[in-house]
Design an enzyme around this catalytic site. Sequence first.
Site, short mmCIF file in Angstrom:
data_model
loop_
_atom_site.label_atom_id
_atom_site.label_comp_id
_atom_site.label_asym_id
_atom_site.label_seq_id
_atom_site.Cartn_x
_atom_site.Cartn_y
_atom_site.Cartn_z
N THR A 246 1.80 6.94 0.24
CA THR A 246 0.88 5.84 -0.06
C THR A 246 0.81 5.56 -1.55
O THR A 246 1.11 6.45 -2.36
CB THR A 246 -0.54 6.21 0.44
OG1 THR A 246 -1.40 5.08 0.35
CG2 THR A 246 -1.15 7.34 -0.36
N THR B 268 -4.92 7.94 7.87
CA THR B 268 -4.93 6.79 6.98
C THR B 268 -6.38 6.33 6.85
O THR B 268 -7.21 6.66 7.69
CB THR B 268 -4.02 5.65 7.52
OG1 THR B 268 -4.12 4.51 6.66
CG2 THR B 268 -4.41 5.21 8.93
N GLY B 269 -6.67 5.60 5.79
CA GLY B 269 -8.05 5.15 5.57
C GLY B 269 -8.57 5.69 4.25
O GLY B 269 -7.79 6.03 3.37
N THR C 30 -1.81 3.51 4.46
CA THR C 30 -0.83 4.57 4.28
C THR C 30 0.08 4.64 5.48
O THR C 30 -0.37 4.45 6.61
CB THR C 30 -1.61 5.90 4.17
OG1 THR C 30 -2.38 5.84 2.98
CG2 THR C 30 -0.71 7.09 4.18
N ARG D 193 -6.88 9.49 -9.77
CA ARG D 193 -7.46 9.77 -8.43
C ARG D 193 -6.34 10.11 -7.45
O ARG D 193 -5.37 9.39 -7.30
CB ARG D 193 -8.23 8.54 -7.95
CG ARG D 193 -8.86 8.71 -6.56
CD ARG D 193 -7.99 8.16 -5.48
NE ARG D 193 -8.66 8.11 -4.18
CZ ARG D 193 -8.05 7.83 -3.04
NH1 ARG D 193 -6.76 7.59 -3.03
NH2 ARG D 193 -8.71 7.79 -1.90
N VAL D 194 -6.48 11.22 -6.77
CA VAL D 194 -5.53 11.58 -5.71
C VAL D 194 -6.30 11.55 -4.40
O VAL D 194 -7.42 12.04 -4.31
CB VAL D 194 -4.94 12.99 -5.96
CG1 VAL D 194 -4.10 13.44 -4.79
CG2 VAL D 194 -4.10 12.98 -7.24
N GLY D 195 -5.68 10.95 -3.39
CA GLY D 195 -6.36 10.82 -2.10
C GLY D 195 -6.00 11.95 -1.15
O GLY D 195 -5.54 13.02 -1.55
N ASP D 196 -6.21 11.70 0.13
CA ASP D 196 -5.94 12.70 1.16
C ASP D 196 -4.46 12.86 1.46
O ASP D 196 -4.03 13.92 1.94
CB ASP D 196 -6.64 12.28 2.46
CG ASP D 196 -6.09 10.94 2.96
OD1 ASP D 196 -6.10 9.97 2.17
OD2 ASP D 196 -5.65 10.85 4.12
N SER E 92 0.81 -1.21 0.00
CA SER E 92 0.00 0.00 0.00
C SER E 92 0.84 1.27 0.00
O SER E 92 0.30 2.36 0.09
CB SER E 92 -0.91 -0.02 1.23
OG SER E 92 -0.14 -0.33 2.38
N GLY F 116 -9.33 8.01 1.82
CA GLY F 116 -8.97 9.40 1.61
C GLY F 116 -10.08 10.23 1.00
O GLY F 116 -10.13 11.45 1.19
C1 SD4 Z 1 -5.91 7.05 0.24
N1 SD4 Z 1 -5.61 7.35 2.60
O1 SD4 Z 1 -5.30 7.16 -0.81
C2 SD4 Z 1 -5.14 6.61 1.46
C3 SD4 Z 1 -5.23 5.13 1.59
C4 SD4 Z 1 -5.16 4.55 2.96
O2 SD4 Z 1 -5.83 2.88 4.44
O3 SD4 Z 1 -4.62 5.08 3.87
N2 SD4 Z 1 -5.78 3.42 3.20
O4 SD4 Z 1 -7.11 7.24 0.33
#
Ligand code: SD4
Length: 318
Positions: free
Chosen positions: A187, A220-221, A169, A197-200, A50, A223
């Site tokens: 991440t 994390t999680g 992440t 796609r760009v996350g948080d 990840s 995003g």
């Molecule tokens: C995202 N926050 O790209 C990251 C992925 C992640 O547990 O942390 N997953 O959304």
Amino acid sequence: MAAGPVVVATWRFGVPACEAAWQVLASGGSALDAIERGANVTEEDPSVQSVGYGGLPNAEGVVELDAAIMDGPTHGAGAVGGLTGIRRPISVARAVMERTPHSMLVGGNARRFALAAGFEDADLLTEESRRRWREWVATHGMPDVAHFDGAGLDLGLDSERMDEPSHDTIGLCALDAGGRLAAGCTTSGLAWKLPGRVGDSPIVGSGLYADQDVGAAAATGNGDEIMKVCLSYRVVMLMESGLSPQHACEEAIRYLLRKRPEHQAHGAACIALSAAGEFGAAATREGFDAPGRQWLWAVGDASGVTLHEGPTVTLDEP
Ligand code: SD4
């Protein structure tokens, strides 16, 4: 006189990251260097599917990396989004902070910048991540990104299938012997995401935040949910209003749950570190409290590196 040094990181793989970061802190190095060194360990580890090299790719089989770093004393930050073919994205993010007047570079031009800055071109897919992507395509088919209507794409957010190694992440917060704070986040994002796609994680205030006068946080999680509440910024602001890092994390997660109660199957979590060296963490119960998927985080300080579990938060509790 500041407390510390101390480093906090997300997940089980936060342990080796904290060990590396601690080496920097223990020898008098800066929080910023500690964050980068710790994050690089996870980025270079092919068994972490990840983050960085070996991370699971987007729906088209391309690994797109997001990373950011933030420096407490200068309130400076650098980030990259959708970076391909470079193994240490947090170091590229640091180069964006230190060598450009900007805060974030994305996609092909982030890659051009990285190559020009001396980073090497690398194949980020491992045999295992390629195999998992092929397996995913075989069961789901290739999404038609150009005509995507949101119906056909399974992003793998079903928490029952989310084993611990697949979507996490590394976020880190550090306080050095000189009282300097820093935060970092890196991440490969959600597996099988839509290309682009760009996350948080690379977004200041969402995936990470550091305020030298207050503290630092990282997330994390999912995003796509985390960025809707600027989770890391919220944690730090709650600390500024007087909450301990632990209570600030729990309260920020509750805020996310209140705002988006129907969207938490994948879950979100955060870690925090105050300028005084206190730390805390919390996660949504949904998504992070299943067999093989507990909310874990690591701490490194003068007494060693330890792995912690929980707590998880639901809306039902006060
Ligand atoms: C995202 N926050 O790209 C990251 C992925 C992640 O547990 O942390 N997953 O959304």
